[in-house]
Design a protein around this motif. Structure first.
Motif, PDB file in Angstrom:
ATOM      1  N   LYS A   1       0.867  -1.185   0.000  1.00 51.86           N
ATOM      2  CA  LYS A   1       0.000   0.000   0.000  1.00 51.86           C
ATOM      3  C   LYS A   1       0.900   1.229   0.000  1.00 51.86           C
ATOM      4  CE  LYS A   1      -3.164  -2.287   3.192  1.00 51.86           C
ATOM      5  NZ  LYS A   1      -3.297  -2.381   4.655  1.00 51.86           N
ATOM      6  N   GLY A   2       1.273   1.681  -1.169  1.00 56.07           N
ATOM      7  CA  GLY A   2       2.308   2.705  -1.274  1.00 56.07           C
ATOM      8  C   GLY A   2       3.481   2.048  -1.957  1.00 56.07           C
ATOM      9  N   LEU A   3       4.513   2.832  -2.240  1.00 56.87           N
ATOM     10  CA  LEU A   3       5.660   2.257  -2.923  1.00 56.87           C
ATOM     11  C   LEU A   3       6.878   2.376  -2.028  1.00 56.87           C
ATOM     12  CD1 LEU A   3       7.134   1.136  -5.435  1.00 56.87           C
ATOM     13  CD2 LEU A   3       7.408   3.486  -6.191  1.00 56.87           C
ATOM     14  N   VAL A   4       7.655   1.299  -1.972  1.00 56.98           N
ATOM     15  CA  VAL A   4       8.924   1.348  -1.264  1.00 56.98           C
ATOM     16  C   VAL A   4      10.002   0.968  -2.274  1.00 56.98           C
ATOM     17  CG1 VAL A   4      10.334   0.247   0.522  1.00 56.98           C
ATOM     18  CG2 VAL A   4       7.944   0.828   1.003  1.00 56.98           C
ATOM     19  N   VAL A   5      11.027   1.824  -2.400  1.00 60.41           N
ATOM     20  CA  VAL A   5      12.104   1.558  -3.349  1.00 60.41           C
ATOM     21  C   VAL A   5      13.424   1.414  -2.599  1.00 60.41           C
ATOM     22  CG1 VAL A   5      13.460   2.515  -5.255  1.00 60.41           C
ATOM     23  CG2 VAL A   5      10.975   2.754  -5.265  1.00 60.41           C
ATOM     24  N   LYS A   6      14.097   0.294  -2.865  1.00 58.56           N
ATOM     25  CA  LYS A   6      15.407   0.059  -2.250  1.00 58.56           C
ATOM     26  C   LYS A   6      16.489   0.355  -3.285  1.00 58.56           C
ATOM     27  CE  LYS A   6      18.736  -1.811   0.281  1.00 58.56           C
ATOM     28  NZ  LYS A   6      19.811  -0.996  -0.318  1.00 58.56           N
ATOM     29  N   THR A   7      17.375   1.289  -2.976  1.00 57.21           N
ATOM     30  CA  THR A   7      18.494   1.548  -3.889  1.00 57.21           C
ATOM     31  C   THR A   7      19.752   0.926  -3.290  1.00 57.21           C
ATOM     32  OG1 THR A   7      19.280   3.600  -2.914  1.00 57.21           O
ATOM     33  CG2 THR A   7      17.434   3.770  -4.432  1.00 57.21           C
TER      34      THR A   7
ATOM     35  N   GLU B   1      21.655   8.078  -8.414  1.00 63.30           N
ATOM     36  CA  GLU B   1      20.733   6.956  -8.260  1.00 63.30           C
ATOM     37  C   GLU B   1      19.578   7.326  -7.329  1.00 63.30           C
ATOM     38  OE1 GLU B   1      22.691   3.216  -7.512  1.00 63.30           O
ATOM     39  OE2 GLU B   1      20.787   2.150  -7.335  1.00 63.30           O
ATOM     40  N   ILE B   2      19.878   8.111  -6.302  1.00 60.78           N
ATOM     41  CA  ILE B   2      18.811   8.562  -5.391  1.00 60.78           C
ATOM     42  C   ILE B   2      17.805   9.414  -6.174  1.00 60.78           C
ATOM     43  CG2 ILE B   2      18.301   9.980  -3.354  1.00 60.78           C
ATOM     44  CD1 ILE B   2      19.813   7.462  -2.557  1.00 60.78           C
TER      45      ILE B   2
END
Lengths: 332, 332
Positions: free
Chosen positions: B294-300, B308-309
């Motif tokens: 529910k929402g987006l989580v992005v792992k860099t 990249e950030i």
């Protein structure tokens, strides 16, 4: 006088059979006096190739086999029905003790099935793994298992570690080889169910030099000598190694051809680059042994040329002379 | 007026935090008017970084969080006990709907746990996979799952295929993306138990463009757009990709420095080689999304720099504007 090591060579197996296979066999007997090669395959075809070379006749024997197992055939069926194929005839020679080892560049599946069904396992060995050497930064590591047994159990992986250690120590010559298990993190509590169950078995095993979990990222830098994993993961590692390397080399070549300046540079670096990339190649060690059988079965690349066939034959001599199977029987 | 997409950025996560993370956030808001960044972290440290730059103040907010989750901490424990860490504070903003997405270069384990426990799964999603883009010969492929769920079941892999297809089509812009399952042979009867059970589910699924089994060897040449596998295998693929590439590039460089002739050549090819190798890099697409939340989580990457950030923040805008979660809810 030294005893002859008798190596069956599947003359019809692989993309370059019989020409390159026969050449490799001839090169092997010309290089060493302690080898006898038994070529299995269609007599007229193999004889035609043999006629091209000079070699000590007493070191090469030809056993006729009328059939050929194709690369795409379902392995179990092929081994069962093609009783007169070069592979099955060869495997039976090993089974009956008329040869010590077999080398084939043919269908991996058929070699694996034939090894287990025809040659048979050593007493105590639960699953015989396929164990290729893969190139690393400064040498090679042994990858066990790499395709023989999917859905393996912890006890199988423990045996892979033991057999792999014996092979690396006595065939490749690495003293006290470091054993690692492929994992998704370095900590002991990481991993899937199989790895979590296998880890303590490896840790408690006094016979091996277990160094813990190894992340895939660190495999190419040569962080351990024996890489233990189940066959599905091992197969992915082996194949991806080839895929990434070939795509990347292709990319580099593409860059070298992109403009005139680079083309001139490319001419200058070519010899050094060739030498360097050659050092990232494990075919000089021979093919992948199927460990834990009564006799030795070695699978070489389908695309093997004479050099790799020759090295695989010589690898069998080392295996026999170092009494690897006796060592496995003692320690399993 | 366009709606602002609100992206939380974990200012304390990663090897180069807070400096590079804050710089990436500033670069993102300077590049686009439709983003609001909410930085979570230790106020004095983050403010000191922010003071170095000029940017539209209304597009950046700072929310204080006193604690930091370290890379090596056990994830579940860290998320549970460090309630005032930059990551947990950020995740809670997403959970409460005060932000649309979160970007973190911090501990992968903590991001995965936090995403599932704090942000929560979309209704119907069994397991949210981590799905990085990996470089291929002429583009990128999405690798699902890559570390979130070990010991997955066939129904999970089917959902990975569906969510991955939606992502590739609407965020990366690949029409009718080809879906393949990682296997140890191209034939349908090959594979381990998981792959054999999953194969028919993918084949029967009308929502995806399933092309069958994919061997690891063919992944780098870009044979499919969505690569489905369970997390252990995915993690091995991702890590080995990096390992082989870096060892091989190291080998090439070593060759270039081996003698004078090669050194001169190296100078000539340097610019072209740099461009080529840059094209074999997926960081311009941002980080790895954790799909199905529910929402987006992005792992860099832990080693992410500002670029990249920034790309990861912009990726969140695309994700939100394309209504990816609504599409997932409809099709899961």
């Amino acid at each position: 006088m030294q005893t002859l090591v008798k190596v069956v060579v599947d003359a019809m197996g692989g993309d370059n059979a019989p020409a390159e296979v026969v050449k490799g066999a001839v090169d092997a007997v010309n290089a060493r006096k302690d080898i006898k090669v038994i070529l299995t395959g269609q007599k007229p075809l193999v004889e035609r190739e043999l006629q091209k070379y000079t070699f000590p006749k007493e070191q090469v024997e030809l056993v006729h086999a009328s059939e050929v197992i194709e690369m795409a055939e379902p392995p179990v069926n092929a081994v069962r029905t093609k009783r007169d194929s070069s592979l099955v005839v060869g495997m039976n020679l090993v089974r009956r003790g008329e040869a010590d080892a077999l080398v084939s560049a043919g269908s991996t599946g058929a070699v694996l099935v034939g090894g287990q069904v025809l040659v048979g396992r050593l007493k105590g060995v639960e699953r015989p793994p396929l164990a290729p050497l893969i190139p690393t930064k400064n040498g090679v590591s042994l990858l066990v298992d790499c395709g023989a047994n999917v859905d393996a159990r912890p006890s199988h992986l423990l045996q892979f570690a033991k057999m792999g250690s014996i092979y690396m120590e006595h065939v490749v010559g690495i003293k006290n080889p470091r054993v690692g298990i492929v994992n998704i993190g370095a900590e002991e509590e990481k991993g899937n169910a199989l790895v979590k169950e296998t880890f303590p078995l490896l840790k408690e095993c006094g016979d091996i030099n277990f160094i813990g979990s190894v992340e895939a990222r660190d495999i190419p830098s040569g962080v351990c000598d024996v890489i233990v994993c189940e066959a599905f993961v091992g197969n992915v590692i082996l194949k991806l190694y080839e895929g990434v390397a070939s795509t990347l080399i292709g990319k580099v070549k593409e860059g070298l051809m992109s403009d005139l300046r680079s083309k001139v540079g490319a001419l200058l670096i070519k010899p050094a680059l060739k030498t360097t990339l050659k050092s990232f190649d494990s075919s000089k060690y021979g093919g992948a042994p199927l460990l834990g059988l009564k006799g030795l079965v070695v699978k070489t690349h389908g695309s093997s040329k004479a050099g790799e066939i020759k090295n695989s034959i010589i690898q069998c001599v080392q295996f026999k002379q170092q009494e690897i199977n006796e060592k496995i029987k003692e320690r399993i």
